[in-house]
Design a protein around this motif. Sequence first.
Motif, mmCIF file in Angstrom:
data_model
loop_
_atom_site.group_PDB
_atom_site.id
_atom_site.type_symbol
_atom_site.label_atom_id
_atom_site.label_comp_id
_atom_site.label_asym_id
_atom_site.label_seq_id
_atom_site.Cartn_x
_atom_site.Cartn_y
_atom_site.Cartn_z
ATOM 1 N N ALA A 130 20.209 20.880 -0.232
ATOM 2 C CA ALA A 130 20.862 21.233 -1.496
ATOM 3 C C ALA A 130 19.909 21.058 -2.678
ATOM 4 O O ALA A 130 19.888 21.882 -3.593
ATOM 5 C CB ALA A 130 22.119 20.392 -1.689
ATOM 6 N N LEU A 131 19.123 19.982 -2.670
ATOM 7 C CA LEU A 131 18.132 19.775 -3.737
ATOM 8 C C LEU A 131 17.095 20.889 -3.746
ATOM 9 O O LEU A 131 16.695 21.386 -4.813
ATOM 10 C CB LEU A 131 17.447 18.419 -3.553
ATOM 11 C CG LEU A 131 18.258 17.178 -3.948
ATOM 12 C CD1 LEU A 131 17.541 15.918 -3.491
ATOM 13 C CD2 LEU A 131 18.479 17.147 -5.464
ATOM 14 N N LEU A 156 32.215 26.790 -8.303
ATOM 15 C CA LEU A 156 32.498 25.366 -8.168
ATOM 16 C C LEU A 156 33.980 25.120 -7.896
ATOM 17 O O LEU A 156 34.340 24.268 -7.074
ATOM 18 C CB LEU A 156 32.061 24.626 -9.438
ATOM 19 C CG LEU A 156 30.542 24.489 -9.645
ATOM 20 C CD1 LEU A 156 30.252 23.922 -11.022
ATOM 21 C CD2 LEU A 156 29.931 23.604 -8.567
ATOM 22 N N SER A 157 34.836 25.876 -8.569
ATOM 23 C CA SER A 157 36.277 25.740 -8.336
ATOM 24 C C SER A 157 36.641 26.173 -6.923
ATOM 25 O O SER A 157 37.460 25.530 -6.251
ATOM 26 C CB SER A 157 37.055 26.581 -9.362
ATOM 27 O OG SER A 157 36.790 26.145 -10.680
ATOM 28 N N LEU A 158 36.024 27.272 -6.471
ATOM 29 C CA LEU A 158 36.285 27.753 -5.111
ATOM 30 C C LEU A 158 35.830 26.745 -4.069
ATOM 31 O O LEU A 158 36.530 26.497 -3.082
ATOM 32 C CB LEU A 158 35.579 29.092 -4.901
ATOM 33 C CG LEU A 158 35.748 29.740 -3.514
ATOM 34 C CD1 LEU A 158 37.223 30.039 -3.243
ATOM 35 C CD2 LEU A 158 34.922 31.031 -3.433
ATOM 36 N N MET A 159 34.663 26.127 -4.290
ATOM 37 C CA MET A 159 34.167 25.135 -3.351
ATOM 38 C C MET A 159 35.063 23.892 -3.327
ATOM 39 O O MET A 159 35.296 23.309 -2.271
ATOM 40 C CB MET A 159 32.736 24.732 -3.714
ATOM 41 C CG MET A 159 31.693 25.795 -3.392
ATOM 42 S SD MET A 159 31.812 26.408 -1.684
ATOM 43 C CE MET A 159 31.706 24.887 -0.762
ATOM 44 N N ALA A 160 35.564 23.493 -4.490
ATOM 45 C CA ALA A 160 36.476 22.350 -4.539
ATOM 46 C C ALA A 160 37.739 22.649 -3.735
ATOM 47 O O ALA A 160 38.249 21.779 -3.003
ATOM 48 C CB ALA A 160 36.829 22.020 -5.985
ATOM 49 N N LEU A 214 24.941 28.036 -1.554
ATOM 50 C CA LEU A 214 24.945 29.159 -2.491
ATOM 51 C C LEU A 214 25.362 28.704 -3.882
ATOM 52 O O LEU A 214 24.755 29.113 -4.891
ATOM 53 C CB LEU A 214 25.903 30.246 -1.989
ATOM 54 C CG LEU A 214 26.106 31.456 -2.920
ATOM 55 C CD1 LEU A 214 24.772 32.190 -3.104
ATOM 56 C CD2 LEU A 214 27.161 32.393 -2.344
ATOM 57 N N THR A 215 26.361 27.846 -3.942
ATOM 58 C CA THR A 215 26.815 27.338 -5.239
ATOM 59 C C THR A 215 25.724 26.539 -5.927
ATOM 60 O O THR A 215 25.490 26.697 -7.128
ATOM 61 C CB THR A 215 28.068 26.466 -5.047
ATOM 62 O OG1 THR A 215 29.103 27.252 -4.451
ATOM 63 C CG2 THR A 215 28.552 25.923 -6.379
ATOM 64 N N MET A 216 25.045 25.660 -5.184
ATOM 65 C CA MET A 216 23.971 24.875 -5.794
ATOM 66 C C MET A 216 22.819 25.763 -6.235
ATOM 67 O O MET A 216 22.172 25.503 -7.256
ATOM 68 C CB MET A 216 23.461 23.819 -4.808
ATOM 69 C CG MET A 216 24.473 22.720 -4.498
ATOM 70 S SD MET A 216 25.255 22.020 -5.979
ATOM 71 C CE MET A 216 23.823 21.525 -6.925
ATOM 72 N N GLY A 217 22.553 26.820 -5.472
ATOM 73 C CA GLY A 217 21.528 27.765 -5.906
ATOM 74 C C GLY A 217 21.901 28.447 -7.208
ATOM 75 O O GLY A 217 21.053 28.626 -8.097
ATOM 76 N N MET A 218 23.176 28.820 -7.362
ATOM 77 C CA MET A 218 23.640 29.460 -8.590
ATOM 78 C C MET A 218 23.640 28.476 -9.761
ATOM 79 O O MET A 218 23.342 28.856 -10.910
ATOM 80 C CB MET A 218 25.039 30.031 -8.389
ATOM 81 C CG MET A 218 25.074 31.273 -7.509
ATOM 82 S SD MET A 218 24.099 32.629 -8.207
ATOM 83 C CE MET A 218 24.961 32.936 -9.755
ATOM 84 N N VAL A 219 23.961 27.211 -9.497
ATOM 85 C CA VAL A 219 23.892 26.201 -10.564
ATOM 86 C C VAL A 219 22.449 26.063 -11.053
ATOM 87 O O VAL A 219 22.190 26.008 -12.265
ATOM 88 C CB VAL A 219 24.433 24.845 -10.054
ATOM 89 C CG1 VAL A 219 24.148 23.736 -11.071
ATOM 90 C CG2 VAL A 219 25.928 24.933 -9.794
ATOM 91 N N GLY A 220 21.505 26.011 -10.114
ATOM 92 C CA GLY A 220 20.100 25.938 -10.496
ATOM 93 C C GLY A 220 19.639 27.197 -11.213
ATOM 94 O O GLY A 220 18.887 27.123 -12.192
#
Length: 266
Positions: free
Chosen positions: A24-25, A58-62, A199-205
Amino acid sequence: MNRFQQLTDSLTIIAIFIVITLIALLVFELGYRYGRWWQERTPEEKEGPTGMIVGSLLSLMAFLLAITMGMASDRFHKRHALVLEEANSIGTTYLRAGYLPEKEALLSRKFIEEYVLLRTGSGDTDEVSSRIAQSVVLHEELWRTAEQLAKNNPHSPVLALYIESLNDTIDLHETRIAAGIYSRVPATIVILLLLGSMLTMGMVGYNAGLTRRRSPVTAIVLIGVLAAVITLIIDLDRPQGGFLKVSQQPLIDLQQQISPSTSSSQ
């Protein structure tokens, strides 16, 4: 059990947490660098709806995490309830074995004591498989004795009670195997959860790279919490080998009740 579950079961829980965190990092950092590169390449282009998309992801992942956690938790509690149910069934069978003729009663109770010892054990996959095989052998011995008595005394009501409880005990053995080994959170859902998280962490970055603003502390905390929740789901779903294990205390208590001398010597 598919290959993905075999892979996760072969890793320790700490190793799973570390792997998820590191990946993830890495994905976050790649997303951030790509976002910065894209912003430098097209400085006239506005940020667009990226922030809104990240919030939606992020909401979808939660939501997906909550559903998967519920599935894993339900299976964990079911395995726990089955231990108590099996302990009660074995205890009833042990008591009703006293209805049998003296020779058969002593032999059957000896088999049941050995059976409880097998049921209280835990270990790796090979050991579990060995215990299951030994349990089946004891089932056959107990049923053979009951079957012979039933042929000689087909109208005995107390014998019918013993056979009923013995049958329930054998059925619960199969139920526990199904709940512990085969009733797992579908691997497709766990894989989707992992891919969606990456994918979410990639989009956050990527969004942080577009705005050229990122908080390492925030990113580390977010990734740590996400990795911890996914690891907890995997741990709840594992039949053995994790931090969260189904307590065998009801069976241990039963073992101490029916064979205190054996329990104290161990």
